[in-house]
Design an enzyme around this catalytic site. Structure first.
Site, PDB file in Angstrom:
ATOM      1  N   GLY A 134       0.711  -1.033  -0.010  1.00 25.60           N
ATOM      2  CA  GLY A 134       0.004  -0.016  -0.106  1.00 25.60           C
ATOM      3  C   GLY A 134       0.982   1.273  -0.079  1.00 25.60           C
TER       4      GLY A 134
ATOM      5  N   ASN B 194       1.721   2.986  -2.544  1.00 19.81           N
ATOM      6  CA  ASN B 194       1.082   4.117  -3.468  1.00 19.81           C
ATOM      7  C   ASN B 194      -0.131   4.581  -2.786  1.00 19.81           C
ATOM      8  OD1 ASN B 194       2.368   4.364  -6.325  1.00 19.81           O
ATOM      9  ND2 ASN B 194       2.683   2.368  -6.038  1.00 19.81           N
TER      10      ASN B 194
ATOM     11  N   MET C 166      -4.068  -6.732  -7.457  1.00 23.43           N
ATOM     12  CA  MET C 166      -3.290  -7.614  -8.084  1.00 23.43           C
ATOM     13  C   MET C 166      -4.319  -8.747  -8.791  1.00 23.43           C
ATOM     14  SD  MET C 166      -0.414  -6.937  -8.132  1.00 23.43           S
ATOM     15  CE  MET C 166       0.580  -8.042  -8.921  1.00 23.43           C
TER      16      MET C 166
ATOM     17  N   ASN D 116      -5.170   3.315 -12.797  1.00 22.58           N
ATOM     18  CA  ASN D 116      -4.167   2.383 -12.234  1.00 22.58           C
ATOM     19  C   ASN D 116      -2.888   2.826 -12.416  1.00 22.58           C
ATOM     20  OD1 ASN D 116      -2.984  -0.391 -11.355  1.00 22.58           O
ATOM     21  ND2 ASN D 116      -2.492  -0.641 -13.551  1.00 22.58           N
TER      22      ASN D 116
ATOM     23  N   HIS E 111       0.852   1.519 -13.088  1.00 21.74           N
ATOM     24  CA  HIS E 111       1.496   0.349 -13.513  1.00 21.74           C
ATOM     25  C   HIS E 111       3.048   0.414 -13.717  1.00 21.74           C
ATOM     26  CE1 HIS E 111       2.144  -3.564 -15.695  1.00 21.74           C
ATOM     27  NE2 HIS E 111       3.058  -2.600 -16.379  1.00 21.74           N
TER      28      HIS E 111
ATOM     29  N   SER F 288       3.698   4.227 -15.250  1.00 18.39           N
ATOM     30  CA  SER F 288       2.629   4.782 -15.859  1.00 18.39           C
ATOM     31  C   SER F 288       1.327   4.820 -15.100  1.00 18.39           C
ATOM     32  CB  SER F 288       2.331   4.006 -17.252  1.00 18.39           C
ATOM     33  OG  SER F 288       3.424   3.703 -18.174  1.00 18.39           O
TER      34      SER F 288
ATOM     35  N   THR G  42      -9.152   0.003 -18.842  1.00 17.77           N
ATOM     36  CA  THR G  42     -10.192  -0.665 -19.906  1.00 17.77           C
ATOM     37  C   THR G  42     -10.182  -2.009 -19.487  1.00 17.77           C
ATOM     38  OG1 THR G  42      -8.352  -0.755 -21.200  1.00 17.77           O
ATOM     39  CG2 THR G  42      -9.589   1.443 -21.262  1.00 17.77           C
TER      40      THR G  42
ATOM     41  N   GLU H 262      -9.212  -4.175 -21.423  1.00 20.35           N
ATOM     42  CA  GLU H 262      -7.801  -5.053 -21.924  1.00 20.35           C
ATOM     43  C   GLU H 262      -6.830  -4.582 -20.783  1.00 20.35           C
ATOM     44  OE1 GLU H 262      -4.622  -5.231 -25.541  1.00 20.35           O
ATOM     45  OE2 GLU H 262      -6.678  -4.222 -25.781  1.00 20.35           O
TER      46      GLU H 262
ATOM     47  N   ASP I  17      -4.046  -3.226 -18.692  1.00 19.69           N
ATOM     48  CA  ASP I  17      -2.761  -2.149 -18.887  1.00 19.69           C
ATOM     49  C   ASP I  17      -2.777  -1.715 -20.189  1.00 19.69           C
ATOM     50  OD1 ASP I  17      -1.942  -2.767 -16.271  1.00 19.69           O
ATOM     51  OD2 ASP I  17      -0.482  -4.453 -16.791  1.00 19.69           O
TER      52      ASP I  17
ATOM     53  N   GLN J 218       9.107   7.047  -8.128  1.00 18.89           N
ATOM     54  CA  GLN J 218       8.472   7.957  -9.174  1.00 18.89           C
ATOM     55  C   GLN J 218       7.079   7.618  -9.299  1.00 18.89           C
ATOM     56  OE1 GLN J 218      10.355  10.403 -10.437  1.00 18.89           O
ATOM     57  NE2 GLN J 218      11.855   9.577  -9.331  1.00 18.89           N
ATOM     58  N   GLU J 219       6.678   6.488  -9.110  1.00 20.21           N
ATOM     59  CA  GLU J 219       5.292   6.008  -8.916  1.00 20.21           C
ATOM     60  C   GLU J 219       4.464   7.056  -7.810  1.00 20.21           C
ATOM     61  OE1 GLU J 219       4.124   1.876  -8.604  1.00 20.21           O
ATOM     62  OE2 GLU J 219       5.944   1.370  -9.070  1.00 20.21           O
TER      63      GLU J 219
HETATM   64  N1  NHR Z   1      -8.223  -5.302 -14.885  1.00 19.09           N
HETATM   65  C1  NHR Z   1      -8.598  -4.708 -16.241  1.00 19.09           C
HETATM   66  N2  NHR Z   1      -9.680  -5.268 -16.798  1.00 19.09           N
HETATM   67  N3  NHR Z   1      -7.768  -3.857 -16.749  1.00 19.09           N
HETATM   68  C2  NHR Z   1      -6.854  -3.373 -16.229  1.00 19.09           C
HETATM   69  O1  NHR Z   1      -6.166  -2.411 -16.866  1.00 19.09           O
HETATM   70  C3  NHR Z   1      -6.337  -3.951 -14.945  1.00 19.09           C
HETATM   71  C4  NHR Z   1      -7.025  -4.581 -14.412  1.00 19.09           C
HETATM   72  C5  NHR Z   1      -6.730  -5.408 -12.977  1.00 19.09           C
HETATM   73  C6  NHR Z   1      -5.712  -4.826 -12.386  1.00 19.09           C
HETATM   74  C7  NHR Z   1      -3.437  -3.878 -12.661  1.00 19.09           C
HETATM   75  C8  NHR Z   1      -2.539  -4.524 -13.452  1.00 19.09           C
HETATM   76  C9  NHR Z   1      -0.980  -3.984 -13.373  1.00 19.09           C
HETATM   77  O2  NHR Z   1      -0.635  -2.835 -13.101  1.00 19.09           O
HETATM   78  C10 NHR Z   1      -4.504  -4.197 -13.138  1.00 19.09           C
HETATM   79  C11 NHR Z   1      -5.196  -3.318 -14.289  1.00 19.09           C
HETATM   80  C12 NHR Z   1      -2.670  -8.102 -11.880  1.00 19.09           C
HETATM   81  C13 NHR Z   1      -2.410  -8.854 -13.097  1.00 19.09           C
HETATM   82  C14 NHR Z   1      -2.867 -10.342 -13.155  1.00 19.09           C
HETATM   83  O3  NHR Z   1      -2.507 -10.895 -13.898  1.00 19.09           O
HETATM   84  C15 NHR Z   1      -2.282  -8.395 -14.184  1.00 19.09           C
HETATM   85  C16 NHR Z   1      -2.212  -6.858 -14.239  1.00 19.09           C
HETATM   86  C17 NHR Z   1      -2.353  -5.927 -13.264  1.00 19.09           C
HETATM   87  C18 NHR Z   1      -2.718  -6.645 -12.045  1.00 19.09           C
HETATM   88  N4  NHR Z   1      -3.170 -10.874 -11.842  1.00 19.09           N
HETATM   89  C19 NHR Z   1      -3.320 -12.493 -11.564  1.00 19.09           C
HETATM   90  C20 NHR Z   1      -4.748 -12.618 -12.018  1.00 19.09           C
HETATM   91  O4  NHR Z   1      -5.098 -13.840 -12.190  1.00 19.09           O
HETATM   92  C21 NHR Z   1      -3.052 -12.713 -10.131  1.00 19.09           C
HETATM   93  C22 NHR Z   1      -1.662 -12.247  -9.414  1.00 19.09           C
HETATM   94  C23 NHR Z   1      -1.749 -12.459  -8.006  1.00 19.09           C
HETATM   95  O5  NHR Z   1      -2.418 -12.732  -7.381  1.00 19.09           O
HETATM   96  O6  NHR Z   1      -0.364 -12.202  -7.722  1.00 19.09           O
HETATM   97  O7  NHR Z   1      -5.722 -12.207 -11.693  1.00 19.09           O
HETATM   98  O8  NHR Z   1       0.040  -4.590 -13.607  1.00 19.09           O
HETATM   99  C1  GAR Z   2       3.634  -1.054  -7.349  1.00 15.11           C
HETATM  100  O1  GAR Z   2       4.911  -0.958  -7.660  1.00 15.11           O
HETATM  101  C2  GAR Z   2       2.406  -1.060  -8.166  1.00 15.11           C
HETATM  102  O2  GAR Z   2       2.926  -0.220  -9.367  1.00 15.11           O
HETATM  103  C3  GAR Z   2       2.654  -2.501  -8.781  1.00 15.11           C
HETATM  104  O3  GAR Z   2       2.890  -3.110  -7.480  1.00 15.11           O
HETATM  105  C4  GAR Z   2       3.580  -2.376  -6.718  1.00 15.11           C
HETATM  106  C5  GAR Z   2       2.686  -2.235  -5.407  1.00 15.11           C
HETATM  107  O4  GAR Z   2       3.303  -1.544  -4.392  1.00 15.11           O
HETATM  108  N1  GAR Z   2       1.384  -2.834  -9.380  1.00 15.11           N
HETATM  109  C6  GAR Z   2       1.370  -4.069  -9.941  1.00 15.11           C
HETATM  110  O5  GAR Z   2       2.336  -4.683 -10.360  1.00 15.11           O
HETATM  111  C7  GAR Z   2       0.019  -4.576 -10.503  1.00 15.11           C
HETATM  112  N2  GAR Z   2      -0.035  -5.577 -11.231  1.00 15.11           N
HETATM  113  P1  GAR Z   2       2.416  -0.939  -3.399  1.00 15.11           P
HETATM  114  O6  GAR Z   2       1.491  -1.989  -2.532  1.00 15.11           O
HETATM  115  O7  GAR Z   2       3.446  -0.386  -2.144  1.00 15.11           O
HETATM  116  O8  GAR Z   2       1.974   0.271  -3.728  1.00 15.11           O
END
Ligand code: NHR
Ligand code: GAR
Length: 213
Positions: free
Chosen positions: A11, A13, A85, A102, A104, A131, A136, A138, A140, A168-169
Protein backbone atom coordinates in the site's frame (compact mmCIF):
# COMPACT_ATOMS: atom_id res chain seq x y z
CA UNK A 1 -14.63 14.43 -5.00
CA UNK A 2 -14.85 11.03 -3.34
CA UNK A 3 -12.38 8.24 -4.10
CA UNK A 4 -11.97 4.58 -3.15
CA UNK A 5 -8.54 2.89 -3.30
CA UNK A 6 -8.11 -0.83 -4.06
CA UNK A 7 -4.97 -2.55 -2.77
CA UNK A 8 -3.55 -6.06 -2.43
CA UNK A 9 -0.42 -5.60 -0.32
CA UNK A 10 1.98 -3.05 1.08
CA UNK A 11 0.00 0.00 0.00
CA UNK A 12 2.83 2.47 -0.49
CA UNK A 13 1.09 4.04 -3.52
CA UNK A 14 -2.11 4.25 -1.45
CA UNK A 15 -0.08 5.96 1.28
CA UNK A 16 1.34 8.44 -1.24
CA UNK A 17 -2.22 9.31 -2.30
CA UNK A 18 -3.45 9.67 1.30
CA UNK A 19 -0.52 11.94 2.22
CA UNK A 20 -0.48 14.17 -0.87
CA UNK A 21 -2.94 16.75 0.42
CA UNK A 22 -5.27 16.14 -2.52
CA UNK A 23 -8.69 17.81 -2.81
CA UNK A 24 -10.23 14.35 -2.44
CA UNK A 25 -12.13 12.55 0.30
CA UNK A 26 -10.77 9.02 0.48
CA UNK A 27 -13.97 7.22 1.44
CA UNK A 28 -12.50 3.72 1.79
CA UNK A 29 -9.53 1.44 1.13
CA UNK A 30 -10.53 -2.06 0.01
CA UNK A 31 -8.19 -5.06 -0.19
CA UNK A 32 -8.73 -8.46 -1.79
CA UNK A 33 -6.31 -9.90 0.77
CA UNK A 34 -7.19 -9.84 4.50
CA UNK A 35 -3.47 -9.71 5.44
CA UNK A 36 -2.54 -6.71 3.28
CA UNK A 37 -0.16 -4.50 5.33
CA UNK A 38 -1.67 -1.41 3.68
CA UNK A 39 -4.95 -1.88 5.59
CA UNK A 40 -3.31 -0.80 8.86
CA UNK A 41 -1.70 2.19 7.14
CA UNK A 42 -5.14 3.28 5.88
CA UNK A 43 -6.67 2.94 9.35
CA UNK A 44 -3.78 4.99 10.74
CA UNK A 45 -4.90 7.76 8.40
CA UNK A 46 -8.49 7.44 9.65
CA UNK A 47 -9.70 5.92 6.38
CA UNK A 48 -12.33 3.14 6.66
CA UNK A 49 -11.16 -0.23 5.32
CA UNK A 50 -12.87 -3.31 3.96
CA UNK A 51 -11.77 -6.71 2.68
CA UNK A 52 -13.44 -8.47 -0.23
CA UNK A 53 -11.48 -11.73 -0.25
CA UNK A 54 -11.24 -13.32 -3.70
CA UNK A 55 -10.69 -16.77 -2.15
CA UNK A 56 -14.25 -16.59 -0.76
CA UNK A 57 -15.90 -16.25 -4.19
CA UNK A 58 -16.32 -19.05 -6.73
CA UNK A 59 -15.42 -17.14 -9.90
CA UNK A 60 -14.31 -13.74 -11.19
CA UNK A 61 -17.83 -12.59 -12.11
CA UNK A 62 -19.14 -13.14 -8.60
CA UNK A 63 -16.01 -11.74 -6.99
CA UNK A 64 -16.29 -8.56 -9.03
CA UNK A 65 -20.01 -8.26 -8.17
CA UNK A 66 -19.15 -8.38 -4.46
CA UNK A 67 -16.31 -5.90 -4.94
CA UNK A 68 -18.58 -3.49 -6.85
CA UNK A 69 -21.23 -3.72 -4.11
CA UNK A 70 -18.66 -2.72 -1.49
CA UNK A 71 -17.25 0.10 -3.65
CA UNK A 72 -20.72 1.49 -4.43
CA UNK A 73 -21.57 1.80 -0.70
CA UNK A 74 -19.06 4.67 -0.75
CA UNK A 75 -20.43 6.31 -3.91
CA UNK A 76 -17.01 7.24 -5.30
CA UNK A 77 -16.34 9.58 -8.22
CA UNK A 78 -12.99 7.81 -8.74
CA UNK A 79 -11.63 4.30 -8.12
CA UNK A 80 -7.83 4.02 -7.78
CA UNK A 81 -6.05 0.68 -8.25
CA UNK A 82 -2.87 0.89 -6.15
CA UNK A 83 -1.00 -2.39 -6.38
CA UNK A 84 -4.30 -4.23 -6.86
CA UNK A 85 -3.36 -7.66 -8.21
CA UNK A 86 -6.61 -9.13 -9.60
CA UNK A 87 -7.60 -8.81 -13.24
CA UNK A 88 -11.09 -7.24 -13.40
CA UNK A 89 -13.96 -8.46 -15.61
CA UNK A 90 -15.23 -6.30 -18.51
CA UNK A 91 -18.56 -5.71 -16.74
CA UNK A 92 -16.80 -4.38 -13.66
CA UNK A 93 -14.54 -2.13 -15.73
CA UNK A 94 -17.53 -0.72 -17.68
CA UNK A 95 -19.28 0.19 -14.43
CA UNK A 96 -16.38 2.56 -13.59
CA UNK A 97 -15.62 3.64 -17.14
CA UNK A 98 -13.53 6.85 -17.28
CA UNK A 99 -13.34 6.97 -13.49
CA UNK A 100 -10.90 4.17 -12.64
CA UNK A 101 -7.12 4.71 -12.65
CA UNK A 102 -4.18 2.28 -12.26
CA UNK A 103 -0.49 2.78 -11.54
CA UNK A 104 1.59 0.31 -13.53
CA UNK A 105 5.34 -0.23 -12.95
CA UNK A 106 6.52 0.04 -16.57
CA UNK A 107 6.58 2.50 -19.46
CA UNK A 108 3.43 1.20 -21.18
CA UNK A 109 2.80 -0.22 -23.73
CA UNK A 110 6.10 -1.96 -22.88
CA UNK A 111 5.84 -4.67 -20.23
CA UNK A 112 2.16 -4.94 -19.40
CA UNK A 113 1.23 -7.59 -16.82
CA UNK A 114 3.38 -8.93 -14.00
CA UNK A 115 7.13 -9.08 -13.14
CA UNK A 116 7.84 -5.94 -15.12
CA UNK A 117 11.24 -5.14 -13.58
CA UNK A 118 12.78 -8.57 -14.23
CA UNK A 119 11.41 -8.47 -17.77
CA UNK A 120 12.85 -4.99 -18.37
CA UNK A 121 16.29 -6.17 -17.20
CA UNK A 122 16.06 -9.27 -19.41
CA UNK A 123 15.11 -7.13 -22.40
CA UNK A 124 18.10 -4.82 -21.85
CA UNK A 125 16.15 -1.56 -21.99
CA UNK A 126 18.13 1.48 -20.80
CA UNK A 127 15.06 3.41 -19.65
CA UNK A 128 12.24 2.01 -17.56
CA UNK A 129 9.56 3.65 -15.46
CA UNK A 130 5.91 3.80 -14.54
CA UNK A 131 2.58 4.82 -16.02
CA UNK A 132 -0.78 6.00 -14.70
CA UNK A 133 -3.58 4.95 -17.04
CA UNK A 134 -7.35 4.70 -17.11
CA UNK A 135 -8.50 1.11 -16.72
CA UNK A 136 -10.14 -0.53 -19.74
CA UNK A 137 -11.19 -4.19 -20.17
CA UNK A 138 -7.88 -5.00 -21.88
CA UNK A 139 -5.30 -5.20 -19.09
CA UNK A 140 -2.79 -2.34 -18.89
CA UNK A 141 -3.93 -1.00 -22.28
CA UNK A 142 -6.08 1.99 -21.28
CA UNK A 143 -5.37 5.67 -22.10
CA UNK A 144 -2.14 6.86 -20.47
CA UNK A 145 -2.35 9.94 -18.23
CA UNK A 146 1.28 10.44 -17.15
CA UNK A 147 4.58 8.55 -17.17
CA UNK A 148 7.96 8.89 -15.46
CA UNK A 149 11.20 7.39 -16.79
CA UNK A 150 14.25 6.24 -14.82
CA UNK A 151 17.64 4.90 -15.97
CA UNK A 152 18.42 1.19 -15.80
CA UNK A 153 21.88 0.77 -14.22
CA UNK A 154 24.39 -1.95 -15.11
CA UNK A 155 24.35 -3.51 -11.64
CA UNK A 156 20.57 -3.39 -11.22
CA UNK A 157 18.61 -6.23 -9.74
CA UNK A 158 14.81 -6.35 -10.11
CA UNK A 159 14.61 -5.12 -6.50
CA UNK A 160 16.91 -2.11 -6.98
CA UNK A 161 15.18 -1.16 -10.20
CA UNK A 162 11.76 -1.56 -8.54
CA UNK A 163 12.78 0.81 -5.75
CA UNK A 164 13.92 3.46 -8.27
CA UNK A 165 10.64 3.14 -10.17
CA UNK A 166 8.54 3.12 -6.99
CA UNK A 167 9.89 6.52 -5.94
CA UNK A 168 8.52 7.90 -9.20
CA UNK A 169 5.20 6.06 -8.81
CA UNK A 170 4.77 7.97 -5.55
CA UNK A 171 5.18 11.24 -7.47
CA UNK A 172 3.04 10.63 -10.54
CA UNK A 173 0.02 8.88 -9.02
CA UNK A 174 -0.87 11.85 -6.76
CA UNK A 175 -0.34 14.16 -9.76
CA UNK A 176 -2.80 12.21 -11.90
CA UNK A 177 -5.42 12.05 -9.14
CA UNK A 178 -5.07 15.79 -8.56
CA UNK A 179 -5.65 16.46 -12.27
CA UNK A 180 -8.69 14.18 -12.26
CA UNK A 181 -10.11 15.92 -9.16
CA UNK A 182 -9.55 19.32 -10.77
CA UNK A 183 -11.48 18.20 -13.85
CA UNK A 184 -8.41 18.73 -16.04
CA UNK A 185 -8.40 15.32 -17.80
CA UNK A 186 -10.31 15.04 -21.08
CA UNK A 187 -10.48 12.56 -23.95
CA UNK A 188 -9.60 13.42 -27.53
CA UNK A 189 -11.27 11.84 -30.59
CA UNK A 190 -8.61 9.09 -30.70
CA UNK A 191 -9.43 8.03 -27.14
CA UNK A 192 -6.20 9.51 -25.75
CA UNK A 193 -6.25 11.50 -22.52
CA UNK A 194 -5.26 15.16 -22.57
CA UNK A 195 -4.35 17.41 -19.63
CA UNK A 196 -6.09 20.78 -19.83
CA UNK A 197 -3.69 23.62 -19.10
CA UNK A 198 -0.53 21.54 -19.49
CA UNK A 199 2.65 23.19 -20.73
CA UNK A 200 3.09 22.82 -24.51
CA UNK A 201 6.54 21.32 -23.95
CA UNK A 202 8.77 20.56 -20.95
CA UNK A 203 10.33 23.74 -19.55
CA UNK A 204 13.75 22.12 -19.05
CA UNK A 205 15.19 18.59 -19.23
CA UNK A 206 13.54 17.83 -22.57
CA UNK A 207 14.99 14.30 -22.64
CA UNK A 208 16.49 11.70 -20.35
CA UNK A 209 19.37 10.15 -22.32
CA UNK A 210 20.99 7.08 -20.80
CA UNK A 211 23.76 5.97 -20.77
CA UNK A 212 25.29 9.41 -21.07
CA UNK A 213 28.95 8.54 -21.76
N1 NHR B 1 -8.26 -5.21 -15.00
C1 NHR B 1 -8.56 -4.77 -16.21
N2 NHR B 1 -9.67 -5.24 -16.79
N3 NHR B 1 -7.82 -3.85 -16.88
C2 NHR B 1 -6.68 -3.39 -16.32
O1 NHR B 1 -5.96 -2.50 -16.99
C3 NHR B 1 -6.27 -3.85 -15.04
C4 NHR B 1 -7.11 -4.78 -14.40
C5 NHR B 1 -6.77 -5.28 -13.15
C6 NHR B 1 -5.59 -4.91 -12.54
C7 NHR B 1 -3.39 -3.73 -12.58
C8 NHR B 1 -2.34 -4.52 -13.39
C9 NHR B 1 -0.94 -3.94 -13.31
O2 NHR B 1 -0.75 -2.74 -13.07
C10 NHR B 1 -4.72 -4.02 -13.19
C11 NHR B 1 -5.08 -3.47 -14.43
C12 NHR B 1 -2.78 -8.00 -11.96
C13 NHR B 1 -2.57 -8.80 -13.07
C14 NHR B 1 -2.68 -10.30 -12.98
O3 NHR B 1 -2.36 -11.01 -13.93
C15 NHR B 1 -2.28 -8.17 -14.30
C16 NHR B 1 -2.22 -6.79 -14.37
C17 NHR B 1 -2.43 -6.00 -13.23
C18 NHR B 1 -2.70 -6.61 -12.03
N4 NHR B 1 -3.16 -10.85 -11.84
C19 NHR B 1 -3.36 -12.30 -11.58
C20 NHR B 1 -4.81 -12.71 -11.91
O4 NHR B 1 -4.97 -13.92 -12.20
C21 NHR B 1 -3.12 -12.64 -10.13
C22 NHR B 1 -1.73 -12.35 -9.66
C23 NHR B 1 -1.58 -12.42 -8.16
O5 NHR B 1 -2.58 -12.59 -7.43
O6 NHR B 1 -0.44 -12.24 -7.67
O7 NHR B 1 -5.72 -11.90 -11.77
O8 NHR B 1 0.04 -4.69 -13.58
C1 GAR C 1 3.74 -1.05 -7.24
O1 GAR C 1 5.01 -1.01 -7.82
C2 GAR C 1 2.67 -1.06 -8.31
O2 GAR C 1 2.98 -0.27 -9.43
C3 GAR C 1 2.67 -2.51 -8.69
O3 GAR C 1 2.87 -3.23 -7.49
C4 GAR C 1 3.50 -2.38 -6.53
C5 GAR C 1 2.57 -2.22 -5.37
O4 GAR C 1 3.22 -1.53 -4.31
N1 GAR C 1 1.45 -2.90 -9.30
C6 GAR C 1 1.37 -4.00 -10.02
O5 GAR C 1 2.32 -4.68 -10.29
C7 GAR C 1 -0.03 -4.33 -10.46
N2 GAR C 1 0.01 -5.57 -11.14
P1 GAR C 1 2.37 -0.79 -3.20
O6 GAR C 1 1.38 -1.82 -2.66
O7 GAR C 1 3.40 -0.44 -2.16
O8 GAR C 1 1.71 0.40 -3.82
Amino acid sequence: MRAVILISGRGSNMQALLEAGLPVEFAAVISNRPDAPGLAVARGHGVPTAVVDHTQHPDRERYDAALAAEIDRHAPDLVCLAGFMRVLTPGFVQRYERRMLNIHPALLPAFPGLNTHARALAAGVRLHGCSVHFVTPEVDAGPIVVQAAVPVLDDDTPERLAARVLAQEHRIYPLAVRWFAEGRLTWDAQGRVRLIGAAAAPRDCPALIWPDG
